[in-house]
Design a protein around this motif. Structure first.
Motif, short mmCIF file in Angstrom:
data_model
loop_
_atom_site.label_atom_id
_atom_site.label_comp_id
_atom_site.label_asym_id
_atom_site.label_seq_id
_atom_site.Cartn_x
_atom_site.Cartn_y
_atom_site.Cartn_z
N ARG A 682 0.83 -1.21 0.00
CA ARG A 682 0.00 0.00 0.00
C ARG A 682 0.86 1.26 0.00
NH1 ARG A 682 0.82 -1.38 5.20
NH2 ARG A 682 1.06 0.31 6.76
N ARG A 683 2.17 1.15 0.30
CA ARG A 683 3.03 2.33 0.45
C ARG A 683 3.75 2.72 -0.84
NH1 ARG A 683 6.05 1.63 6.30
NH2 ARG A 683 4.18 1.66 7.61
N ARG A 684 3.34 2.17 -1.96
CA ARG A 684 4.04 2.46 -3.21
C ARG A 684 3.96 3.93 -3.58
NH1 ARG A 684 2.15 -2.72 -6.86
NH2 ARG A 684 3.71 -4.17 -6.05
N HIS A 688 -1.69 5.20 -3.68
CA HIS A 688 -1.88 3.80 -3.28
C HIS A 688 -2.30 3.72 -1.81
CE1 HIS A 688 0.27 2.63 -6.99
NE2 HIS A 688 -0.21 1.41 -6.77
N GLU A 689 -1.62 4.47 -0.95
CA GLU A 689 -1.89 4.37 0.49
C GLU A 689 -3.28 4.91 0.82
OE1 GLU A 689 0.62 4.56 4.51
OE2 GLU A 689 0.95 6.27 3.18
N PHE A 726 2.97 8.24 4.02
CA PHE A 726 2.86 9.59 3.46
C PHE A 726 2.06 10.47 4.42
CE2 PHE A 726 3.47 6.58 0.07
CZ PHE A 726 4.50 7.16 -0.67
N GLN A 727 2.78 11.27 5.21
CA GLN A 727 2.15 11.97 6.32
C GLN A 727 1.62 13.34 5.90
OE1 GLN A 727 4.23 11.71 10.03
NE2 GLN A 727 5.04 9.68 9.59
N THR A 728 0.60 13.30 5.06
CA THR A 728 -0.10 14.51 4.66
C THR A 728 -1.40 14.60 5.46
OG1 THR A 728 -1.37 13.41 2.92
CG2 THR A 728 0.82 14.29 2.33
N HIS A 729 -2.02 15.75 5.45
CA HIS A 729 -3.28 15.92 6.18
C HIS A 729 -4.32 14.91 5.71
CE1 HIS A 729 -6.89 17.74 7.85
NE2 HIS A 729 -7.40 17.76 6.63
N GLU A 778 -3.02 19.27 11.11
CA GLU A 778 -2.24 18.50 10.14
C GLU A 778 -2.41 16.99 10.35
OE1 GLU A 778 1.71 19.94 10.61
OE2 GLU A 778 1.43 21.68 9.27
N LYS A 779 -2.62 16.59 11.59
CA LYS A 779 -2.75 15.16 11.91
C LYS A 779 -4.17 14.64 11.66
CE LYS A 779 1.33 14.07 13.93
NZ LYS A 779 2.14 12.87 13.70
#
Length: 934
Positions: A682-684, A688-689, A726-729, A778-779
């Motif tokens: 899933r982390r491609r 994907h994630e 991928f640590q986006t909002h 953001e989290k």
């Protein structure tokens, strides 16, 4: 084990517990069966022996009684986890009518209640904050422990735990309730007990008294209907009677479904009648509290017994004491007359209905004191539904058919009026007189008969055949364009304890991974031809002859002596071995072909219906193609998805399977299983994630409902520690939404782990600085709010804290107002989606919140009205429901703010939420075909 000098039977009843025994002598058939009189407190410092031990506990306040007041003839040793001082038995029952909120009642009913945690300290249900509580399991164990210590006091040389003991249970008890009964016995120091169905025990008692006349009395009887109406349950069984080579043969051929309906319900109905009369006579508008109603029930129980007796007075006085400082001045009295009570009992619970009048199938059961009583109180209707399942033995209106025998048991049948009413109803149904079999002691027959069963097990008297009342089949996977087939695991009539080895058919199983067994059942002796069904027979599945049972899913553990690489499959070849246990459970074992010492035992409760009904899909068009789309996108071959765009996956799946909300639970879970196989991939990319989280959460929602879901949750929990790549909002929001959707399958510890991680962002103080506020946003702050509110396994203290935080935030700023008010409603809801019922926030806490909500502008923010509706939703349990006056104020404001009519219906009456309201309440639709039976 030491020599068993005694055979002992224990009727662990809802209202009374009774013990019987006989000596295990050489001429066992002649050894008389006696009642064991049980020492118990009947007043302060006063101990007496009684033939019954009322199944009541009283938890006195500290210092309420001197230690000598509660002393027993032995040094009391409580079961592990219990406390002292506690009063058990007759005095406990009397104290409950005098003091509010300190009496534990109906522990047996709570033991079979699937919507609460039976290991949690929740009783007394109507107990106040200062009353120490106990779990249904420990309460049941405490009664057995009292009996063990009383017995050992009188038989020091033959302790009870060393005797041959049977404990009776309703025939309709499910597997979990049976196992909990065994656990209670073990906690009480009796780890080796047998279980016996109560209706069978009643039949054994009748046979004990009429052995010499039994054949004559039953020579014209086709079957015996046993109707056992106890304090908490109505238990129905059918036993066939036949002469085989001039010898009487009795076989149990049918048992009814679990009915939480009994004498307690009549007491409760009379208490409601008395409450109405108190209100009318004394101009009261407020309902009694649960604790005061519980006191009132103790009096209506006595009134029922008095006014239903043959030589009864014309009326009985009911006195309601005041409480607190008004204890004396607030005393009020009314009279219930004989005709009122008789009409309530006869017409309400034993109405003269026709055979084709079946019980109402309302969605919601009647709730009182937290117990889900049967929706329809008419016991005669439930009997009609049961008889309809056995037409061959209970043919009606045919004068040439054999008459039906009737054996009545339970305290309500101490009334001749009720006996006569039920006998007349059944006679009208069958068109000929019913043969009423004598039972002079309906309160004692179960205990006495259970000793007869132990005698029968030793060959000292006739043993009732416990053979299977139905045939059971393993539904085999069908291949395309082939008729579905099933393998007979256990044929109808197979005796209990007889092992069936199906060694001719082999199965290859993978250890450590879930295995699904789909079961079917049939009451037919043959399937469309003249030949009877045989064990091991392979038959075509005709829907007219088969009914599905809930599937059983398990993971077979690897043997400890095997060492395999982590990624190596451990496959074994097995055959199936089956047998019927004495308490109606189909026991199934997987036996390794090349080493029969390796066995994996699985037990099926063949009569229990799952708490969730699942409508399984068979061959869904487009499902195979949809699964391949997921595999292609998340496979281990990087080239396979070189041209695939994860953002188009949803559209492609919809084209193959139709609208997502229409996917049934089986379709959802098959899609999830493909997604789970690709969880590492899933982390491609960020796309994907995000799409994996959205689709995986959707297809596994609500985290339960399919038998293999517990295994699925176990497999994905490891993802929580891994976090997101991928640590986006947006990805954070999708991450928390994923856990919200599946959190119904998480246990309390897992939910508390999540709360501990997000609490720092939810605390009002986290938004005092712009830096902290930015970090929370953001989290995925809003998704965290909705997740926290969905964690129903949290302790009520944590839920109250969260609700206070969200109310404070909602009143300060409007950015997340909708989410905050939704979360408040979800946290404070009277009806939970999956959590144990005792985790509902106490109603006393809601009064303060509702006062604040009434001051808000609901037209400007309709979600405030939604939160108020959730707090006021009616359950029928006055321990949970808010006061009527406050409910009326909320209803008025909902009308003024033009809230949906369906919201008003939910607070006005006990009802199911509509599909649209359910989506709003839980944040998602439920999978098609998943019906919550709450």
């Amino acid at each position: 084990m030491a020599t068993q000098h005694y055979l002992v039977g224990i009727d662990l009843g809802t209202t009374n517990t009774v013990v019987a025994y006989c000596e295990n002598g050489q001429n066992l058939s002649e050894c008389p069966i006696r009642l064991f009189e049980i020492d118990q407190l009947i007043g302060p410092g006063e101990v007496a022996r009684r033939p019954t031990l009322p199944s009541f506990r009283f938890h006195p306040a500290q210092g309420q009684h001197h230690p000598t007041d509660t002393a027993l003839p032995w040094t009391h040793q409580p079961v592990a986890g219990d406390f002292t001082p506690v009063i058990i038995g007759e005095w406990a029952r009397e104290l409950g009518a005098q003091v509010e909120g300190r009496q534990v009642v109906s522990a047996k009913s709570w033991l079979s209640h699937p919507s609460v945690d039976r290991y949690e300290a929740i009783l007394p249900w109507a107990g106040t904050q200062d009353v120490e509580k106990i779990s249904p399991l420990l309460a049941s164990a405490s009664y057995l422990n009292h009996i063990r210590q009383a017995w050992n006091h009188h038989h020091p040389a033959d302790p009870l735990e060393q005797q041959d003991i049977v404990v009776t249970v309703p025939a309709s008890f499910d597997e979990s309730a049976r196992k909990l009964t065994l656990e209670a016995a073990a906690l009480a120091g009796m780890p080796h007990v047998k279980l016996l169905e109560e209706p069978q025990a009643v039949c054994y008692d009748w046979y004990n008294r009429y052995q010499s006349q039994a054949t004559t009395q039953l020579k014209d009887v086709s079957a015996i209907l046993i109707c056992d109406v106890g304090g908490g349950t109505t238990d129905l069984s059918l036993i066939s009677a036949a002469l085989v080579q001039d010898a009487l043969q009795l076989d149990r051929v049918g048992v009814g479904e679990h009915l939480m309906l009994g004498g307690d319900n009549i007491d409760l109905a009379l208490a409601h009648l008395a409450e109405q009369q108190f209100a009318q006579r004394h101009n009261q508008t407020q309902k009694l509290s649960s604790a005061r109603l519980s006191k009132l029930i103790q009096q209506t129980r006595k009134t029922k017994e008095s006014l239903l007796a043959a030589q009864s007075p014309e009326s009985a006085k009911i006195t309601l004491l005041g409480s607190g400082s008004k204890l004396l001045g607030g005393t009020k009295s009314i009279h219930l007359d004989k005709m009122q009570v008789r009409q309530m009992a006869l017409d309400g619970f034993f109405p003269h209905t026709t055979l084709d009048t079946l019980p109402a199938q309302r969605k919601g059961a009647v709730l009182e004191f937290g117990l889900p009583y049967a929706a329809d109180p008419a016991i005669t209707k439930h009997i009609a539904a049961f008889l309809a399942q056995h037409p061959a033995l209970t043919r009606t209106t045919d004068q040439s058919s054999a008459p039906l025998g009737l054996l009545l048991n339970g305290g309500v049948f101490n009334s001749d009026l009720i006996q006569q009413r039920l006998t007349q109803v059944l006679s009208d149904w069958t068109g000929q007189p019913i043969i009423l079999l004598d039972n002079p002691h309906p309160d004692l027959a179960v205990a006495l008969g259970s000793v007869g069963y132990l005698k029968a097990c030793r060959g000292a008297q006739l043993k009732i055949g416990g053979g299977a009342a139905r045939s059971y089949f393993l539904h085999l996977e069908q291949r395309k364009q082939q008729t579905s087939q099933a393998l007979c695991l256990l044929a109808k009539g197979t005796d209990e304890g007889h092992e069936i080895r199906l060694s001719s058919r082999r199965f290859s199983l993978t250890l450590g991974e879930p295995v699904r067994f789909n079961l079917l059942t049939s009451r037919h002796d043959s399937l469309g031809d003249e030949s009877s069904i045989q064990n091991g027979q392979l038959v075509d599945v005709d829907p007219d002859y088969f009914s599905p049972l809930p599937p059983y899913i398990t993971s077979l553990e690897r043997m400890s002596d095997q060492s395999l690489a982590a990624n190596q499959k451990d496959r074994v070849e097995v055959f199936l071995s089956t047998q019927l246990t004495p308490v109606g459970t189909l026991q199934l074992e997987c036996v390794q072909v090349d080493d029969e010492q390796h066995r994996w035992q699985l037990e099926f409760e063949v009569r229990h219906q799952s708490h969730h009904e699942v409508a399984a899909s068979s061959d869904v068009p487009g499902l195979a193609q949809a699964c391949e789309l997921i595999t292609g996108l998340y496979s281990g071959n990087k080239n396979s998805d070189s041209q695939a765009d994860p953002r188009t996956l949803n559209k492609s799946l919809t084209q193959s399977l139709g609208d997502k909300d229409g996917w049934d639970i089986t379709t959802n879970r098959q899609l999830f299983d493909r997604l789970a196989q690709g969880k590492k991939r899933r982390r491609r990319s960020e796309a994907h994630e995000k799409n994996w989280l959205r689709l995986a959460g959707f297809t596994l929602r609500p985290g339960f409902g399919d038998p293999v879901d517990s295994w699925r949750i176990e497999q994905i929990w490891s993802l929580y520690q891994q976090g997101i790549q991928f640590q986006t909002h947006q990805t954070w929001s999708d991450w928390w939404t994923f856990w919200r959707r599946v959190c119904g399958g998480l246990n309390q510890e897992q939910q508390e782990t999540i709360l501990a991680d997000i609490a720092k962002y939810l605390h009002p103080g986290a938004h005092n600085s712009s830096k902290q506020a930015k970090a929370a946003q953001e989290k995925g702050y809003e998704a965290m709010v909705r997740l926290a509110a969905s964690l129903e396994h949290l302790e009520t203290e944590d839920k109250i804290l969260l609700a206070n935080w969200f109310i404070k935030r909602a009143q300060r700023q409007s950015q997340y107002a909708q989410a905050h008010w939704w979360a408040v409603g979800r946290l404070a809801s009277r009806v939970l989606l999956y959590g144990s019922q005792h985790k509902v926030i106490p109603r006393t806490q809601l009064s303060h919140w509702l006062a604040e909500l009434l001051q808000q502008d609901w037209k400007q923010e309709p979600m405030i009205g939604f939160a108020a509706m959730m707090m006021c939703r009616k359950t029928g349990d006055r321990q949970v429901d808010i006061a009527d006056e406050l409910r009326a104020a909320i209803a008025d404001k909902l009308k003024q703010s033009r809230a949906p009519q369906s919201w008003l219906a939910l607070i006005d009456e006990v009802s199911q939420a509509s599909e649209s309201d359910s989506k709003r309440i839980f944040g998602d639709t439920l999978p098609s075909g998943l019906l919550l039976l709450r």
